[in-house]
Design a protein around this motif. Structure first.
Motif, PDB file in Angstrom:
ATOM      1  N   GLU A   1      -6.460  14.255  -2.241  1.00  0.00           N
ATOM      2  CA  GLU A   1      -6.866  12.900  -1.857  1.00  0.00           C
ATOM      3  C   GLU A   1      -5.648  12.074  -1.450  1.00  0.00           C
ATOM      4  O   GLU A   1      -5.686  11.281  -0.502  1.00  0.00           O
ATOM      5  CB  GLU A   1      -7.593  12.224  -3.028  1.00  0.00           C
ATOM      6  CG  GLU A   1      -8.913  12.874  -3.373  1.00  0.00           C
ATOM      7  CD  GLU A   1      -9.559  12.224  -4.576  1.00  0.00           C
ATOM      8  OE1 GLU A   1      -9.001  11.220  -5.084  1.00  0.00           O
ATOM      9  OE2 GLU A   1     -10.615  12.718  -5.030  1.00  0.00           O
ATOM     10  N   TRP A   2      -4.544  12.230  -2.164  1.00  0.00           N
ATOM     11  CA  TRP A   2      -3.330  11.462  -1.864  1.00  0.00           C
ATOM     12  C   TRP A   2      -2.797  11.810  -0.474  1.00  0.00           C
ATOM     13  O   TRP A   2      -2.366  10.930   0.279  1.00  0.00           O
ATOM     14  CB  TRP A   2      -2.281  11.764  -2.945  1.00  0.00           C
ATOM     15  CG  TRP A   2      -1.005  10.996  -2.727  1.00  0.00           C
ATOM     16  CD1 TRP A   2      -0.737   9.750  -3.133  1.00  0.00           C
ATOM     17  CD2 TRP A   2       0.167  11.460  -2.031  1.00  0.00           C
ATOM     18  NE1 TRP A   2       0.512   9.356  -2.757  1.00  0.00           N
ATOM     19  CE2 TRP A   2       1.101  10.402  -2.061  1.00  0.00           C
ATOM     20  CE3 TRP A   2       0.499  12.645  -1.386  1.00  0.00           C
ATOM     21  CZ2 TRP A   2       2.366  10.499  -1.484  1.00  0.00           C
ATOM     22  CZ3 TRP A   2       1.763  12.727  -0.808  1.00  0.00           C
ATOM     23  CH2 TRP A   2       2.678  11.674  -0.844  1.00  0.00           C
TER      24      TRP A   2
ATOM     25  N   LYS B   1       0.841  -1.204   0.000  1.00  0.00           N
ATOM     26  CA  LYS B   1       0.000   0.000   0.000  1.00  0.00           C
ATOM     27  C   LYS B   1       0.875   1.253   0.000  1.00  0.00           C
ATOM     28  O   LYS B   1       0.570   2.236  -0.680  1.00  0.00           O
ATOM     29  CB  LYS B   1      -0.911   0.004   1.218  1.00  0.00           C
ATOM     30  CG  LYS B   1      -2.011  -1.054   1.150  1.00  0.00           C
ATOM     31  CD  LYS B   1      -2.871  -1.006   2.395  1.00  0.00           C
ATOM     32  CE  LYS B   1      -4.001  -2.037   2.335  1.00  0.00           C
ATOM     33  NZ  LYS B   1      -4.823  -2.042   3.545  1.00  0.00           N
TER      34      LYS B   1
ATOM     35  N   GLN C   1      -3.584   8.316   6.681  1.00  0.00           N
ATOM     36  CA  GLN C   1      -4.205   7.086   7.171  1.00  0.00           C
ATOM     37  C   GLN C   1      -3.228   5.915   7.144  1.00  0.00           C
ATOM     38  O   GLN C   1      -3.190   5.079   8.061  1.00  0.00           O
ATOM     39  CB  GLN C   1      -5.445   6.754   6.320  1.00  0.00           C
ATOM     40  CG  GLN C   1      -6.592   7.734   6.508  1.00  0.00           C
ATOM     41  CD  GLN C   1      -7.784   7.378   5.629  1.00  0.00           C
ATOM     42  OE1 GLN C   1      -7.653   6.623   4.686  1.00  0.00           O
ATOM     43  NE2 GLN C   1      -8.943   7.967   5.957  1.00  0.00           N
TER      44      GLN C   1
ATOM     45  N   HIS D   1      -4.449  12.774   2.130  1.00  0.00           N
ATOM     46  CA  HIS D   1      -5.331  12.173   3.117  1.00  0.00           C
ATOM     47  C   HIS D   1      -5.039  10.679   3.271  1.00  0.00           C
ATOM     48  O   HIS D   1      -4.956  10.149   4.394  1.00  0.00           O
ATOM     49  CB  HIS D   1      -6.795  12.390   2.699  1.00  0.00           C
ATOM     50  CG  HIS D   1      -7.781  11.766   3.633  1.00  0.00           C
ATOM     51  ND1 HIS D   1      -7.994  12.228   4.933  1.00  0.00           N
ATOM     52  CD2 HIS D   1      -8.621  10.708   3.446  1.00  0.00           C
ATOM     53  CE1 HIS D   1      -8.903  11.482   5.513  1.00  0.00           C
ATOM     54  NE2 HIS D   1      -9.302  10.542   4.633  1.00  0.00           N
ATOM     55  N   GLU D   2      -4.870   9.972   2.173  1.00  0.00           N
ATOM     56  CA  GLU D   2      -4.560   8.538   2.211  1.00  0.00           C
ATOM     57  C   GLU D   2      -3.196   8.301   2.857  1.00  0.00           C
ATOM     58  O   GLU D   2      -2.984   7.296   3.554  1.00  0.00           O
ATOM     59  CB  GLU D   2      -4.586   7.949   0.797  1.00  0.00           C
ATOM     60  CG  GLU D   2      -5.964   7.883   0.201  1.00  0.00           C
ATOM     61  CD  GLU D   2      -5.961   7.294  -1.199  1.00  0.00           C
ATOM     62  OE1 GLU D   2      -4.901   6.779  -1.614  1.00  0.00           O
ATOM     63  OE2 GLU D   2      -7.011   7.340  -1.865  1.00  0.00           O
ATOM     64  N   LYS D   3      -2.225   9.189   2.636  1.00  0.00           N
ATOM     65  CA  LYS D   3      -0.901   9.046   3.242  1.00  0.00           C
ATOM     66  C   LYS D   3      -1.004   9.120   4.770  1.00  0.00           C
ATOM     67  O   LYS D   3      -0.366   8.334   5.493  1.00  0.00           O
ATOM     68  CB  LYS D   3       0.016  10.148   2.716  1.00  0.00           C
ATOM     69  CG  LYS D   3       1.419  10.100   3.300  1.00  0.00           C
ATOM     70  CD  LYS D   3       2.268  11.254   2.802  1.00  0.00           C
ATOM     71  CE  LYS D   3       3.649  11.224   3.460  1.00  0.00           C
ATOM     72  NZ  LYS D   3       4.459  12.390   3.064  1.00  0.00           N
TER      73      LYS D   3
ATOM     74  N   LEU E   1       0.942   3.884  -2.896  1.00  0.00           N
ATOM     75  CA  LEU E   1       0.644   5.292  -2.611  1.00  0.00           C
ATOM     76  C   LEU E   1       1.689   6.191  -3.254  1.00  0.00           C
ATOM     77  O   LEU E   1       1.357   7.198  -3.893  1.00  0.00           O
ATOM     78  CB  LEU E   1       0.591   5.503  -1.093  1.00  0.00           C
ATOM     79  CG  LEU E   1       0.164   6.901  -0.632  1.00  0.00           C
ATOM     80  CD1 LEU E   1      -1.285   7.168  -1.024  1.00  0.00           C
ATOM     81  CD2 LEU E   1       0.332   7.040   0.876  1.00  0.00           C
TER      82      LEU E   1
END
Length: 992
Positions: A593-594, A386, A600, A596-598, A390
C-alpha cells in the motif's frame, strides 16, 4: 456524611493507628477474631456520640497500655465540607470534642449535632449500625414477639416507646380512676371534700376574729399616716438647717451686688482687648522691620542688572533652538546612513550568493517571477507534509517489521527453550506410575488416630476377656483342689479299709473333670493377634519410611506440576506465535500500500519541483526548504530597496539642516572640520548668551517681585494703623494709655461678677434654685424658732407612733390567740395543703394523659402515613434478598407483628421463618428505614457480620442492595469470614 480516615490515639488494643477509607461507597473491614473489628466500630460510635458511661452496656475500650484516650475522624459532610472530629478524655464522661474546619475555625458539640442532624447514639445504633445480637436476643427471650420487636425497632429505633406507653398507662391508673377508691388522686379528692365541709362549719364561729382583723387594719392605716407626716417634718427641718448654713454666702452676695452698683454705667471695652492690642503692636513692629529688609534687597538687584552685558542677535537663539531640536535626529540619521550603506552592501552580497545557488546567475529579475504567496506556501506545506507522513509511515513500517520479525524469533526461541525444559515422555510416564504407586501405598496405611482408637478398643476387649478367663481359671483351681482333697481322702480310706472300691468309684469323676478342664481362648488369641498387627501398622506408620515416601511424593508432584506449567506455556507461546505471524503478514501487505501511495504523491509533487528549479531525484522535504530559500531571497531584495530609499531620505534631511546651520557658523566665525565640532562650538556660544539673557530676565523678575513685596508691606502697615484706631474708638479712648485704663476697670468689674456667679452656684447646689428662695433667708432668728418648732412636733409624732404600735401589737396578740386556740386555722391549713397536693397530682395525671394521646397519635400517623411507604421499600429489598421467594410483607391491623407472603401464596409470621430468612427480613427492614431517611440525613451504615447464616446466592443479593444504598450512604461492613471478600473489589477491602 462520609468517613475518610480514622486516627486512633488510644482505644482498646489500638494505639497511634491510622486507617484510610477508599472513595468507594462500600468499605469492607476484614480481620480474624480479636483483630479489632468491634473495637473500630465502637471507636466510630464514640467519636460521633461520646464515650460510653460506665453504667452503659457498651464497653469504653480504654487503652490497656496507657496513653492518650480517644482519637479523630476525618469526615466529609454537606454543611462544612471536610471536617476533623477529635474527641479525647476530658472532664465529662463522654469526653471533650473539637471540630477543625478547612478555613481554620474550630467548633464543638453544637456543630457536631448540626452535622448529625440531632441523631443520638441509640437512634444511630438502632437504624444505621446493627448486627444479629439484638435479633438473637429476642429469640432467646420471646420468639413469639419477634414481629413486634422488628416493627418497633424499625419504626422508632427500639422497643422503648412501646414500654413507655405501658408505663404511662400504669402510672396514670395509679393516680386516678373514674370509679376508683385506692388511686392517690381519688383518695385526695375524697379527703378534700370532707375537710371543706368541716372548714365551712368552723368559719361561722369566727365573727370576733373578723372584728379584730378590721381593727388591726385601721391601726395599720393610722401608723402609716403618722410615718408619712414624720417624713414631711424631717424634710422641712433639713431645709431650715440648710438655710441657716448658707447665711454667710448670702451676706457676701449682698456685698458683691453693692460693689457692682458703684461702677460707672456703660463701660465699653472690646472682648480680648488687651490681647488684640498686643497682637496689633507686634505686627506693626514686624512689618516695619520687613519693609527695611525689602528696600535693601531692591538696591542689590538694581546693581546686578547694571553689571550684566549680552552679545549676539536674539533671532539667532531662536534659529539655534530649532537646530538644537533637530541635531540629535540629524546625528542619528548620519550614523544610520553609514550603517545602511554597510547593510546594503552586505545584502547585495547575500542576494548574489542566493541567486547563484538557486539559478547559477545573478539576475534578480528571474526570482521575481516565482510565486511565493501564502496560498502557494500552503500547497507546498501540504505536499511536503504528505511526503513526510509517507516516509514516517515507511519508518514506522520498518520499525513494526523489525519488531514483528524480532517477536517471531523470540517466540520461536522461547518455544525451543520451554521444550528443552520438558520431561522425557518415558521419564514423565515413570514418574506418574511412581506417584500412583506411592499414593496407593499411602492410601493403604490407616489414619494414625483411627489406628490408636482401634488398638485401644482391642486392648479393652482383651483385658475384659483375660479377666473373665482368670475368673474361670480361679474357679476351676478351687474345684480342682476340692476334688483332689476328696480323692486323697478316698485313697486314705482305701488303704485303711483295704477296699479299693472307694478309689475306683472316684476315678471316673477325676477323668471327666480333667477332660473338661479350661481350654485356651481362641477369641482372645485372635484379638491379641489382631492387636499385634495393628501395633505393627502403627509402628510402621511412625517409621521414617512414611516421611521419606511423603517427601518423595511431594517431589514428584512438584516435578510434574512444573512440567505441566511448561507445557501450558508452550501452548500459550504457540498461540502467540500464530497471532504474531498474522501481524507480520499484515505488515508486508502495508508495504505494498505504501509503494502505491508513494507513486501517487510523486505525480502530485513533480510540478512543484519544476517551478522551484529542483531536480526530480530531490526529496520532498527539500521542496519546502527551496521555497523558504527563494522567499528569503525575495525578502532580502525588498530589504535592499528599502535601505536605498532610507539613505535618499536621510540625505535630503541633512541638506535642509545645513541651509540653516552654515550661516550661523559663518556669523560667529566657527571654522571646525566636522559638523559635530562646529555644532558644539555654536552651542557653547548660544548657551552663554542664553544663560546671560536668562539671568537678566530672572533679575528683572526678582526686582518686580521685590517692588511688589515693598508695596504690600506698606499697605499692611497702613492697615494695622487703621485697626488700632478702630480698637481705641471701640473703647471710647483717644490714645493707647487711656485705652489701657478703661481695660483695667472692665477687668476688675468682671472679677466681681465672676465671684457673684460662684456664690449663686453654691446656693443652687445647696437647693436654693430661685431668687425667691434666696430672699427667704433674711431673718436668722425666725429660722431658729422654726427649727425648734419642727423638732417639738417631730417628738410628738414619735410618741403617737409608739402608742399606735403598742395597740397594734396587742391586737395582733389577740388575733394570734384566736388562731392558735381555734379549729379554723388548722382546718384551713390542712385544706390548703391537701388542695395543693391534689392540684399537683391532677397536673401530673393530665400530663400523662397528654403524653399518651400524643404517643398514640404519633404511632397511628406512622402506621397510616409512613408505614405503607416503608413497607413497600421493605418488600422491594426483601424480594431482592430472597431472589423473589417472598413477594409481600403484611402488618395486620391492631397488631405490630409482621407477616410475609411466599411466591406460592403461603403466608408466614416472622417467628415461623428460618433463622437465615428472618435475618434477611431484619436486614431489609434496616435498609428500608435508612433509605427512607436519606432525604433528611446521610449517615454511614455499619454492619457487623450480619450475613453468617446467608447462602452464597443471598449474600450476592444483599451485596447488590448495598451497592444501591452506597449512592447515598457510606457502607462499612465488618467481617471475619473470608468467603464474603469474593463479593467485593480489592480497593474496597481493608485487612486488619
Amino acid at each position: 456524611m462520609k468517613i475518610k480516615e480514622l486516627h486512633i490515639y488510644g482505644y482498646g488494643k489500638f494505639a497511634d493507628k491510622k486507617i484510610s477509607f477508599s472513595d468507594h461507597g462500600i468499605q469492607v473491614i476484614y480481620g480474624l477474631n480479636e483483630a479489632g473489628k468491634s473495637t473500630l466500630m465502637s471507636f466510630i460510635h464514640s467519636m460521633l456520640f461520646g464515650f460510653p458511661v460506665k453504667q452503659h452496656p457498651d464497653k469504653r475500650f480504654e487503652p490497656k497500655a496507657g496513653g492518650k484516650y480517644g482519637g479523630a475522624l476525618i469526615i466529609e459532610c454537606e454543611i462544612y465540607g471536610t471536617v476533623k472530629v477529635e474527641r479525647v478524655k476530658g472532664r465529662a464522661a463522654a469526653g471533650d470534642v473539637t471540630l477543625y474546619f478547612q478555613d481554620g475555625r474550630t467548633g464543638g458539640d453544637k456543630e457536631l449535632a448540626e452535622i448529625l442532624k440531632g441523631t443520638d447514639r441509640p437512634t444511630y445504633q438502632a437504624i444505621f449500625s446493627f448486627d444479629l445480637f439484638g435479633l438473637q436476643k429476642v429469640y432467646e427471650l420471646n420468639r413469639e414477639k419477634l414481629g413486634k420487636y422488628l416493627f418497633l425497632t424499625s419504626v422508632f429505633g427500639s422497643d422503648q416507646l412501646y414500654r413507655l406507653e405501658e408505663k404511662l398507662q400504669r402510672e396514670q391508673e395509679d393516680l386516678f380512676k373514674p370509679n376508683g377508691r385506692k388511686p392517690l388522686l381519688n383518695r385526695s379528692l375524697n379527703e378534700l371534700m370532707e375537710d371543706f365541709a368541716e372548714l365551712q362549719h368552723a368559719k361561722e364561729q369566727q365573727r370576733a376574729y373578723n372584728f379584730l382583723i378590721k381593727e388591726r387594719d385601721s391601726l395599720e392605716k393610722q401608723l402609716k399616716d403618722c410615718q408619712n407626716e414624720k417624713v414631711t417634718l424631717k424634710t422641712e427641718r433639713k431645709k431650715v438647717e440648710k438655710q441657716i448654713a448658707v447665711l454667710p454666702l448670702l451676706e457676701r452676695r449682698k456685698e458683691c451686688l453693692q460693689l457692682l452698683k458703684d461702677f460707672p454705667d456703660g463701660i465699653q471695652f472690646p472682648e480680648d482687648g488687651f490681647v488684640r492690642l498686643e497682637k496689633l503692636s507686634a505686627r506693626r513692629d514686624e512689618v516695619l522691620e520687613q519693609l527695611g529688609r525689602v528696600q535693601e534687597k531692591e538696591k542689590g538687584i538694581e546693581d546686578s542688572l547694571s553689571a550684566l552685558k549680552i552679545d549676539g542677535r536674539p533671532a539667532d537663539e531662536t534659529i539655534f533652538e530649532e537646530l538644537k531640536s533637530q541635531f540629535p535626529l540629524i546625528q542619528k540619521q548620519l550614523e544610520e546612513q553609514k550603517l545602511f550603506i554597510v547593510q546594503q552592501q552586505m545584502l547585495e552580497g547575500q542576494i548574489h550568493e542566493e541567486l547563484i545557488y538557486i539559478f547559477g546567475h545573478q539576475d534578480e529579475n528571474a526570482i521575481k517571477k516565482i510565486d511565493t504567496s501564502v496560498r502557494m506556501k500552503e500547497k507546498i506545506k501540504d505536499a511536503a507534509k504528505k511526503y513526510e507522513q509517507l516516509f514516517q509511515r515507511k519508518k514506522l513500517l520498518d520499525e513494526q517489521y523489525e519488531r514483528a520479525q524480532y517477536s517471531l524469533e523470540e517466540c520461536e526461541r522461547r518455544i525451543k527453550e520451554y521444550e528443552s525444559f520438558l520431561l522425557d515422555p518415558s521419564e514423565r510416564e515413570r514418574l506418574i506410575e511412581e506417584q500412583s504407586a506411592i499414593e496407593q501405598e499411602m492410601a493403604q496405611t490407616a489414619d494414625k488416630h483411627y489406628l490408636k482408637e482401634q488398638i485401644a478398643q482391642l486392648k479393652a476387649k482383651i483385658n475384659e476377656r483375660e479377666k473373665k478367663n482368670r475368673e474361670k481359671l480361679k474357679k476351676w483351681k478351687i474345684l480342682t483342689v476340692s476334688l483332689l482333697s476328696v480323692f486323697a481322702f478316698a485313697i486314705v480310706l482305701s488303704f485303711v479299709y483295704k477296699n479299693w472300691l472307694f478309689l475306683t468309684a472316684f476315678l471316673p469323676f477325676i477323668i471327666v473333670f480333667f477332660f473338661f478342664r479350661p481350654q485356651d481362648d481362641e477369641l482372645l488369641k485372635h484379638l491379641q493377634n489382631e492387636h499385634g498387627q495393628l501395633v505393627k501398622k502403627l509402628d510402621k506408620q511412625n517409621d521414617s519410611r512414611i516421611l521419606e515416601r511423603t517427601l518423595r511424593l511431594k517431589h514428584i508432584k512438584e516435578i510434574l506440576w512444573k512440567d505441566q506449567q511448561v507445557r501450558q506455556k508452550i501452548e500459550i507461546e504457540k498461540m502467540n506465535y500464530k497471532g504474531k505471524e498474522q501481524a507480520y503478514e499484515r505488515i508486508l501487505s502495508l508495504y505494498d500500500e505504501w509503494e502505491h501511495e508513494k507513486y501517487q504523491l510523486q505525480h502530485l509533487i513533480f510540478p512543484f519541483y519544476e517551478h522551484f528549479h529542483l531536480p526530480k531525484e530531490a526529496e520532498g522535504s527539500q521542496l519546502l526548504e527551496q521555497f523558504e530559500r527563494i522567499a528569503s531571497c525575495q525578502k532580502l531584495i525588498r530589504e535592499k530597496r528599502m535601505l536605498e530609499e532610507k539613505v535618499r531620505l536621510y540625505e535630503e534631511n541633512l541638506n535642509q539642516f545645513r541651509k540653516k546651520f552654515e550661516p550661523l557658523c559663518e556669523y560667529y566665525n566657527i571654522r571646525a572640520d566636522s559638523i559635530e565640532k562646529r555644532y558644539s562650538e555654536l552651542r557653547r556660544i548660544m548657551e552663554e548668551n542664553i544663560k546671560k539673557r536668562s539671568q537678566k530676565e530672572a533679575l528683572m523678575k526678582q526686582l518686580k517681585e521685590v517692588q511688589e513685596e515693598k508695596t504690600k508691606f506698606r499697605l499692611t502697615f497702613q492697615s494695622i494703623e487703621r485697626e488700632l484706631e478702630k480698637l481705641f474708638q471701640s473703647a471710647g479712648a483717644a490714645s493707647e494709655e487711656e485705652y489701657r485704663k478703661i481695660g483695667m476697670l472692665k477687668k476688675e468689674k468682671e472679677k466681681i461678677e465672676t465671684e457673684l456667679n460662684w456664690i449663686e452656684g453654691q446656693l443652687r447646689t445647696k437647693g436654693l434654685l430661685t431668687s425667691s428662695d434666696m430672699n427667704d433667708y433674711q431673718n436668722e432668728r425666725a429660722l431658729k424658732e422654726r427649727e425648734t418648732f419642727l423638732e417639738e412636733k417631730e417628738e410628738e409624732l414619735e410618741k403617737m407612733e409608739d402608742s399606735i404600735r403598742k395597740k397594734l401589737a396587742e391586737t395582733e396578740i389577740e388575733i394570734r390567740k384566736i388562731e392558735l386556740s381555734g379549729l379554723y386555722s388548722e382546718l384551713k391549713y390542712s385544706f390548703e395543703m391537701k388542695r395543693s397536693a391534689a392540684k399537683k397530682l391532677a397536673k401530673k395525671w393530665a400530663a400523662m394523659a397528654v403524653a399518651r394521646e400524643m404517643l398514640k397519635h404519633t404511632t397511628n400517623y406512622v402506621r397510616n402515613e409512613k408505614m405503607p411507604k416503608l413497607l413497600h421499600k421493605m418488600e422491594y429489598f426483601f424480594r431482592i434478598a430472597t431472589s423473589g421467594e417472598y413477594e409481600n410483607i403484611y402488618l395486620a391491623e391492631g397488631s405490630p407483628s409482621f407477616s410475609v407472603k411466599r411466591k406460592d401464596g403461603l403466608v408466614f409470621t416472622a417467628e415461623e421463618l428460618s433463622q437465615g430468612t428472618a435475618e434477611q427480613l431484619y436486614t431489609a427492614i434496616r435498609f428500608a428505614l435508612a433509605e427512607s431517611m436519606q432525604k433528611r440525613i446521610h449517615l454511614p451504615l455499619m454492619i457487623d457480620d450480619s450475613f453468617v447464616n446467608f447462602d452464597h446466592l443471598r449474600i450476592k443479593n444483599i451485596v447488590s442492595i448495598m451497592r444501591q444504598l452506597s449512592d447515598h450512604h457510606q457502607m462499612l461492613l465488618f467481617t471475619c469470614h473470608q468467603h464474603i471478600l469474593s463479593y467485593f473489589q480489592d480497593e474496597e477491602i481493608i485487612y486488619l
